[in-house]
Design an enzyme around this catalytic site. Structure first.
Site, short mmCIF file in Angstrom:
data_model
loop_
_atom_site.label_atom_id
_atom_site.label_comp_id
_atom_site.label_asym_id
_atom_site.label_seq_id
_atom_site.Cartn_x
_atom_site.Cartn_y
_atom_site.Cartn_z
N LYS A 140 0.83 -1.19 0.00
CA LYS A 140 0.00 0.00 0.00
C LYS A 140 0.87 1.26 0.00
O LYS A 140 0.61 2.22 -0.72
CB LYS A 140 -0.92 0.02 1.22
CG LYS A 140 -1.94 1.14 1.17
CD LYS A 140 -1.93 2.20 2.23
CE LYS A 140 -1.33 2.00 3.54
NZ LYS A 140 -1.63 3.05 4.51
N SER A 141 1.94 1.23 0.79
CA SER A 141 2.80 2.40 0.89
C SER A 141 3.47 2.72 -0.44
O SER A 141 3.55 3.89 -0.84
CB SER A 141 3.86 2.17 1.97
OG SER A 141 3.26 2.04 3.24
N ASN B 254 -10.69 7.32 5.38
CA ASN B 254 -9.78 7.39 6.53
C ASN B 254 -8.36 7.04 6.09
O ASN B 254 -7.60 6.43 6.83
CB ASN B 254 -10.24 6.45 7.64
CG ASN B 254 -9.55 6.74 8.96
OD1 ASN B 254 -9.01 7.82 9.18
ND2 ASN B 254 -9.57 5.77 9.87
N SER C 185 5.86 10.60 9.91
CA SER C 185 6.79 10.81 8.80
C SER C 185 6.04 11.16 7.52
O SER C 185 6.64 11.65 6.56
CB SER C 185 7.63 9.55 8.57
OG SER C 185 6.81 8.47 8.13
N GLU D 263 -5.38 5.20 12.70
CA GLU D 263 -6.80 4.97 12.44
C GLU D 263 -7.62 5.01 13.72
O GLU D 263 -8.79 5.39 13.73
CB GLU D 263 -7.00 3.64 11.72
CG GLU D 263 -6.68 3.67 10.24
CD GLU D 263 -5.20 3.57 9.92
OE1 GLU D 263 -4.88 3.37 8.74
OE2 GLU D 263 -4.35 3.69 10.85
N HIS E 249 -8.05 -1.66 10.33
CA HIS E 249 -7.68 -2.89 9.63
C HIS E 249 -6.63 -3.70 10.37
O HIS E 249 -6.68 -4.94 10.38
CB HIS E 249 -7.21 -2.56 8.22
CG HIS E 249 -6.10 -1.54 8.17
ND1 HIS E 249 -4.94 -1.74 7.46
CD2 HIS E 249 -5.96 -0.31 8.75
CE1 HIS E 249 -4.14 -0.69 7.59
NE2 HIS E 249 -4.75 0.19 8.36
N ARG E 250 -5.67 -3.03 10.98
CA ARG E 250 -4.58 -3.76 11.63
C ARG E 250 -5.03 -4.42 12.94
O ARG E 250 -4.47 -5.45 13.33
CB ARG E 250 -3.38 -2.85 11.85
CG ARG E 250 -2.83 -2.30 10.53
CD ARG E 250 -1.39 -1.91 10.58
NE ARG E 250 -1.01 -1.25 9.34
CZ ARG E 250 -0.74 -1.88 8.19
NH1 ARG E 250 -0.81 -3.20 8.14
NH2 ARG E 250 -0.41 -1.20 7.10
#
Length: 443
Positions: free
Chosen positions: A37-38, A108, A185, A356, A399-400
């Site tokens: 994703k990143s 989000n 960051s 999140e 999600h995590r």
């Protein structure tokens, strides 16, 4: 070795809620994960600013990447997606943002909000950026204030430094922006990516220590792939030599190392073996260092040129670890820590309270719900060994939380995950990958 399982996009709305998680004994298998994703959400805006056409291969389809694609299209960028093939074609604009007005909704997705705020600053347009109720509580003040010091007309509608944000952009001036480094960051990555297209040389200065430094390395890695070299002085000052521009190219996106952490953790808690394919140990993804954490806990790690395999031990050791650089894997470690033979302490991750959800508080609450003793601190937690009890784990639209506590559930009969569809934010096919590894189907 069990069968290799591939992860694909799925509809999560039809899943039972809560979702019962099957238990497992020793797991042996291999997985092929979708793109990072990143990296996907960095390559998209960079390709949009590039000269010429880019083809992104192995791109992740998820809520976050959909928000990024839709927003770039709203800014006038031509993007063609073939999600089934994992390919995205982007026709770059050579630093020009075509739209003269846009209203961007970013859910989000923190990366999308921060990255697109600086993309919007390059425009000559009125642009509004908004998101979900949770996004409206996530801080953007350092970026807003930094851009305002340059003369960018930007404001938080509510005056609280959070979205919605309005920008009356007239190009990005040069000069210098100084921001605190202890919050995220992403503010610095957002500015780094647009440095080649500022109206004059622009320096980005970090005050204090920068959290999650590997994500700056990922940003620099992506920028370099498209022809621009990001300079930093030990992460204290970011700049780009004037005259550099992005050039379109074919760009292959690596599998997601953050997502890989759950499957490595599955091997760790079951004393099994798990291989993640097409993930080189030389990757710039910081979360790949989660396997170093597992090594410290007693796992054996085999690093091959194009894959990584984790072998779980007969008993996990508790550890004391600074996870500032790999904070997206804090929940993964927290979920397996109860199975260690000693307490596990996680330090220096105060900034994950701004994700999140307040991740430190959420972890402490859900571990306690499962009967695990935990001490919460401002910047981390200590988790004590124990046998989790059956519980329905709440996930806070994070999600995590869902993906990590599902690994705990594989060792805890009677455990369920609430709102399992929240995994669509970054790994929509998570359950259809996990369940076959557990020898179970999903309906």
């Amino acid at each position: 070795m069990g069968p290799e399982v591939h992860l694909t996009m799925e509809t999560t709305s039809a899943l039972p809620d809560p979702l019962p998680i099957p238990t497992a004994r020793t797991i042996q298998g291999s997985v092929v994960l979708p793109g990072s994703k990143s990296y996907t959400n960095r390559a998209l805006p960079i390709a949009a600013l590039a000269q010429g056409t880019s083809l992104l291969r192995g791109a992740l389809e998820s809520d976050d990447t959909h928000y990024m694609v839709d927003a770039l299209r709203a800014l006038g960028i031509t993007i063609t997606t073939d999600w089934e093939a994992g390919e995205i074609e982007v026709i770059g604009t050579d630093g020009h943002v075509p739209a003269t007005e846009a209203n961007l909704f970013l859910g989000n997705s923190g990366t999308s909000m921060r990255f697109l705020t600086t993309i919007a600053a390059l425009a000559h347009a009125r642009i509004r950026l908004d998101g979900t109720a949770r996004m409206r509580k996530r801080p953007l003040a350092p970026l807003i204030d930094g851009l305002a010091t340059l003369g960018v007309a930007i404001q938080s509608e509510a005056g609280d430094g959070c979205p919605p944000v309005e920008i009356d952009a007239n190009g990005l001036p040069g000069g210098a922006i100084a921001m605190r480094g202890d919050l995220s960051s992403q503010y610095f990555s957002a500015l780094a990516m647009v440095l080649p297209y500022a109206n004059a040389p622009l320096d980005v200065i970090v005050t204090g220590d920068l959290v999650s430094k590997p994500y700056i390395d990922m940003t620099a890695d992506t920028m370099r792939a498209f022809g621009v070299e990001l300079r930093h002085e030990n992460y204290h000052r970011l700049s780009v030599e004037p005259g550099q521009r992005y050039v379109g190219r074919v760009y292959d996106i690596e599998p997601d190392a953050s997502a890989a952490s759950y499957f490595f953790a599955l091997a760790a808690v079951t004393g099994g073996e798990m291989t993640v394919g097409h993930l080189p140990p030389t990757s710039a993804q910081g979360d790949l260092k989660f396997v170093d954490v597992l090594e410290a806990m007693g796992c054996r790690v085999e690093r091959n040129p194009d894959s990584i395999t984790v072998f779980g031990p007969s008993s996990l050791r508790g550890i004391d670890v600074d996870m500032n650089a790999i904070s997206d894997t804090v929940q993964t470690l927290a979920a397996i820590a109860p199975f260690a033979n000693e307490p596990t302490t996680i330090r220096n991750v105060a900034h994950i309270r701004l994700k999140e959800t307040d991740r430190i508080a959420a972890i402490a609450t859900e571990l306690s719900r499962a009967g695990i003793q935990v001490e919460e601190r401002a910047d981390g937690l200590t988790i004590y060994p124990g046998k989790p009890r059956p519980a329905t784990i709440q996930t806070y639209d994070d999600h995590r939380m869902a993906m990590s506590f599902a690994i705990m559930a594989t060792r805890t009969p009677g455990m369920s995950i609430a709102d399992p569809g929240c995994v669509a934010k970054t790994v929509p096919g998570y359950w259809r990958l996990l369940f076959p590894l557990l020898g179970a189907g999903i309906h």
